[in-house]
Write an enzyme that holds these catalytic residues in place. Structure first.
Site, PDB file in Angstrom:
ATOM      1  N   GLU A 280       0.819  -1.212   0.000  1.00 35.76           N
ATOM      2  CA  GLU A 280       0.000   0.000   0.000  1.00 35.76           C
ATOM      3  C   GLU A 280       0.853   1.262   0.000  1.00 35.76           C
ATOM      4  OE1 GLU A 280      -4.253   0.300   1.855  1.00 35.76           O
ATOM      5  OE2 GLU A 280      -2.791   0.738   3.409  1.00 35.76           O
ATOM      6  N   GLU A 283       2.266   1.661  -3.385  1.00 34.41           N
ATOM      7  CA  GLU A 283       1.219   2.132  -4.295  1.00 34.41           C
ATOM      8  C   GLU A 283       0.967   3.626  -4.098  1.00 34.41           C
ATOM      9  OE1 GLU A 283      -3.467   1.204  -5.432  1.00 34.41           O
ATOM     10  OE2 GLU A 283      -2.557   0.223  -3.696  1.00 34.41           O
ATOM     11  N   CYS A 300      -8.729  -2.056   3.364  1.00 35.43           N
ATOM     12  CA  CYS A 300      -8.624  -3.167   4.316  1.00 35.43           C
ATOM     13  C   CYS A 300      -9.966  -3.582   4.900  1.00 35.43           C
ATOM     14  CB  CYS A 300      -7.698  -2.779   5.475  1.00 35.43           C
ATOM     15  SG  CYS A 300      -6.017  -2.431   4.965  1.00 35.43           S
ATOM     16  N   SER A 320      -7.326   1.757  -2.953  1.00 37.18           N
ATOM     17  CA  SER A 320      -6.112   0.970  -3.127  1.00 37.18           C
ATOM     18  C   SER A 320      -6.491  -0.387  -3.702  1.00 37.18           C
ATOM     19  CB  SER A 320      -5.403   0.792  -1.790  1.00 37.18           C
ATOM     20  OG  SER A 320      -4.413  -0.222  -1.873  1.00 37.18           O
ATOM     21  N   LYS A 359     -15.918  -9.835   7.072  1.00 33.51           N
ATOM     22  CA  LYS A 359     -14.841 -10.667   6.525  1.00 33.51           C
ATOM     23  C   LYS A 359     -15.394 -11.991   5.999  1.00 33.51           C
ATOM     24  CE  LYS A 359     -11.219  -8.022   7.426  1.00 33.51           C
ATOM     25  NZ  LYS A 359     -10.365  -7.474   6.353  1.00 33.51           N
ATOM     26  N   GLU A 362     -16.388 -11.103   2.621  1.00 35.55           N
ATOM     27  CA  GLU A 362     -15.183 -10.839   1.840  1.00 35.55           C
ATOM     28  C   GLU A 362     -14.523 -12.130   1.366  1.00 35.55           C
ATOM     29  OE1 GLU A 362     -11.140  -8.188   2.425  1.00 35.55           O
ATOM     30  OE2 GLU A 362     -11.743  -9.530   4.044  1.00 35.55           O
ATOM     31  N   GLU A 367     -13.257 -12.466  -6.475  1.00 28.11           N
ATOM     32  CA  GLU A 367     -12.029 -11.739  -6.838  1.00 28.11           C
ATOM     33  C   GLU A 367     -10.849 -12.110  -5.946  1.00 28.11           C
ATOM     34  OE1 GLU A 367     -15.516  -8.696  -6.997  1.00 28.11           O
ATOM     35  OE2 GLU A 367     -14.840 -10.327  -5.708  1.00 28.11           O
ATOM     36  N   CYS A 505     -11.505  -1.757  13.865  1.00 26.88           N
ATOM     37  CA  CYS A 505     -11.712  -3.203  14.035  1.00 26.88           C
ATOM     38  C   CYS A 505     -11.866  -3.609  15.491  1.00 26.88           C
ATOM     39  CB  CYS A 505     -10.550  -3.966  13.412  1.00 26.88           C
ATOM     40  SG  CYS A 505     -10.282  -3.583  11.672  1.00 26.88           S
TER      41      CYS A 505
END
Length: 580
Positions: A280, A283, A300, A320, A359, A362, A367, A505
């Site tokens: 990251e 990037e 994230c 990102s 999550k 996710e 992907e 989180c």
């Protein structure tokens, strides 16, 4: 502001004008029971548990009753106690009373109040029951309206805090229910799977989808090589499930308990966080120096990603391309680790322990995988892990401290603070500074991006390069910030961190349940974050690029951050979603 004085149970109380009777009682140390009340979020007097006697013709709900000069309040008369008992009996008369099989047993506010007021599951109001169906289509959240008490806390947090608004009250009277639009399953709405509705639900009407059976099955399958990886925020909260004070980091005991459960390897998502920072930060530097899309926004938090895909698709180019830390580490387990140890990656089962219900959604995204394999196979929450530990008969509080396994288990302080709002930003800045300037950063703590302010902004000087950053926590705050950018009110930002859950989180939808009363005494967002910052301070290495295992994985396998192999395994893309 002027103060007013009233009397509560014979005690003279002085409070600011505009306070409610409930506020006044709290300031006097008088406990009034509540069920629907959430301070500043849901103050609607719906449950009538907080009724008090003010000498008026009827008892009144203290959470919405303004305190008045000279008022005399009684909170514990026979009439008040009987009214509360009747309210509980009425709730139970239309409630699924299978308490022994409910995951909220002993942490259920309705159950606790019934015990307190001596209310049994047999009462004088037994009769018709509202027909319900369990909505368990979502990979993250299960809704069981048979246990709903219509408190509307979930509705308030979904709308007011998260700005998602996919549940609300429908019908009237006895037929009132909390539903999604047109009676759709949550998975068919714009729900972001954040689980904040679970965190505020007083009963078992909203729970996470339980995947512990999948984990037990994998652990008992001799053909499977089962690897587990807990997220940074889990260690700051898991101990609460076993009577350890809030704000205590239990990293060593957690690693030990996972080994006792039978996992073949115990790795740490903090390593994945360090890996994320390498990708990251690189990037970000590339976008800044080569004219890329700015501001770059972190990726994230899967709840935030789905929120952005659904409500702010024009900002997708700003996201990102990095996968989240546990997905990155899952990819490394099934490639780098498997190759190093001669293991067939198809036999590996990667289990992530997350503070987050999103999550689960996710991990199922197409992907996020390669060669026909998902990066992560099963996600369980902090609560689910606690249940597994109890089922295995492990005395968690008495466990010794153990380390994570090597190769993908070493981490720096930058990795551990990922669990708190501002932590991803701070970790990225530690690495970006040294990468850009070539100088050693001695003061590694960027305190300007810490704390619970809804949106935090700072301008940093990276040896002459001005970087404007912002941090938002809760999707409601993210929406406010993005609206300001859309309108042109906010300009010049370089980097934005967004976490879907308030506080980050540490306050995820999969963390241990904390009642509203307890939250007002001890804020879990603050105490759990402090545990992570304390662990960061105790680390010998506090910058992601200093992690020796990170250096090794680039030297042996990945090549360089943002290189071809990294993009193949550690990066992804996102898509516009329709709301319904």
């Amino acid at each position: 502001m002027n103060n007013i004085t009233l009397t509560i149970d014979g005690v003279s109380v002085s409070v600011p004008q505009g306070s409610t009777v409930l506020d006044a009682a709290k300031s006097a140390g008088v406990r009034i029971p509540t069920l629907c009340y959430l301070s500043g979020i849901n103050e609607i007097g719906a449950c009538r548990m907080c009724v008090v006697d003010t000498g008026a013709r009827a008892l009144q709900a203290s959470c919405v009753l303004p305190a008045a000069e000279g008022m005399t309040v009684k909170t514990n008369t026979p009439a008040v106690r009987e009214a509360r008992r009747v309210n509980l009996e009425l709730l139970l008369s239309n409630h699924d009373k299978k308490c022994l099989s409910c995951v909220r047993s002993t942490s259920c506010e309705l159950q606790n109040l019934c015990n307190e007021y001596g209310v049994s599951d047999e009462n004088r109001f037994e009769g018709s029951v509202t027909p319900t169906q369990i909505d368990e289509v979502s990979p993250s959240i299960v809704r069981n309206n048979a246990k709903c008490i219509l408190c509307r806390r979930c509705v308030a947090v979904c709308e007011k805090i998260q700005h998602v608004g996919v549940i609300g009250a429908v019908n009237r009277g006895f037929n009132t229910a909390i539903e999604s639009p047109f009676g759709e399953a949550l998975s068919n709405t714009a729900c972001i799977n954040c689980g904040q509705c679970i965190a505020v639900c007083p009963t078992g009407a909203l729970t996470e989808k339980d995947d512990t059976d999948k984990v037990w099955a994998a652990l008992n399958d001799e053909t499977k090589y089962v690897v587990v990886q807990p997220a940074p925020a889990v260690r700051a909260a898991l101990g609460e499930e076993f009577g350890i004070p809030m704000g205590t980091s239990v990293t060593g005991k957690m690693a030990c308990s996972l080994r006792r459960l039978g996992f073949d390897k115990v790795f740490d998502v903090d390593f994945g966080a360090d890996l994320t920072i390498m990708e990251e930060a690189t990037e970000l530097i590339g976008r800044v120096t080569k004219g890329g899309v700015l501001p770059m926004i972190t990726s994230c938090s899967p709840g935030w990603i789905k929120f952005c895909e659904t409500n702010y698709p024009d900002f997708l180019p700003n996201l990102s391309s990095c996968k989240s830390p546990h997905e990155m580490e899952g990819a490394m387990i099934k490639t780098y680790y498997a190759e190093k140890n001669g293991i067939d990656p198809k036999s590996i089962v990667v289990v992530s322990v997350m503070p987050c219900t999103a999550k689960k959604f996710e991990a199922a995204r197409p992907e996020l995988g390669h060669d026909g394999m998902a990066d992560v196979d099963v996600v369980i929450t902090t609560r689910e892990l606690a249940r597994m530990i109890r089922q295995a008969g492990i005395d968690f509080a008495s466990l010794p401290d153990e380390d994570f396994d090597k190769l993908l288990g070493e981490s720096t302080g930058a990795g551990v603070i990922f669990g708190a709002t501002g932590g991803v930003m701070e970790a990225a800045l530690r690495t970006a500074y040294e990468t850009i300037t070539g100088k050693t950063l001695d003061a590694v703590e960027f305190k300007a991006v810490r704390g619970l302010e809804g949106i935090k902004e700072a301008e940093l000087d990276l040896d002459g390069l001005k970087v404007k950053v912002a941090v938002a926590h809760s999707t409601g705050m993210a929406a406010h910030l993005l609206d300001q950018i859309r309108s042109g009110e906010k300009e010049g930002l370089t980097f934005i961190e967004v976490m879907a859950c308030p506080g980050g989180c540490v306050n995820g939808g999969g963390q241990p349940i904390v009642s509203p009363d307890e939250r007002e005494k001890h804020d879990p967002r603050t105490l759990r974050a402090q545990a992570l910052y304390q662990e960061d301070k105790g680390k010998l290495l506090r910058k992601s690029h200093e992690n020796p295992e990170i250096k090794q994985i680039y030297a042996d396998f990945l090549g360089e951050p943002n290189g071809h192999k990294s993009h193949e395994l550690l990066h992804t893309s996102y898509q516009k979603r329709t709301k319904y």
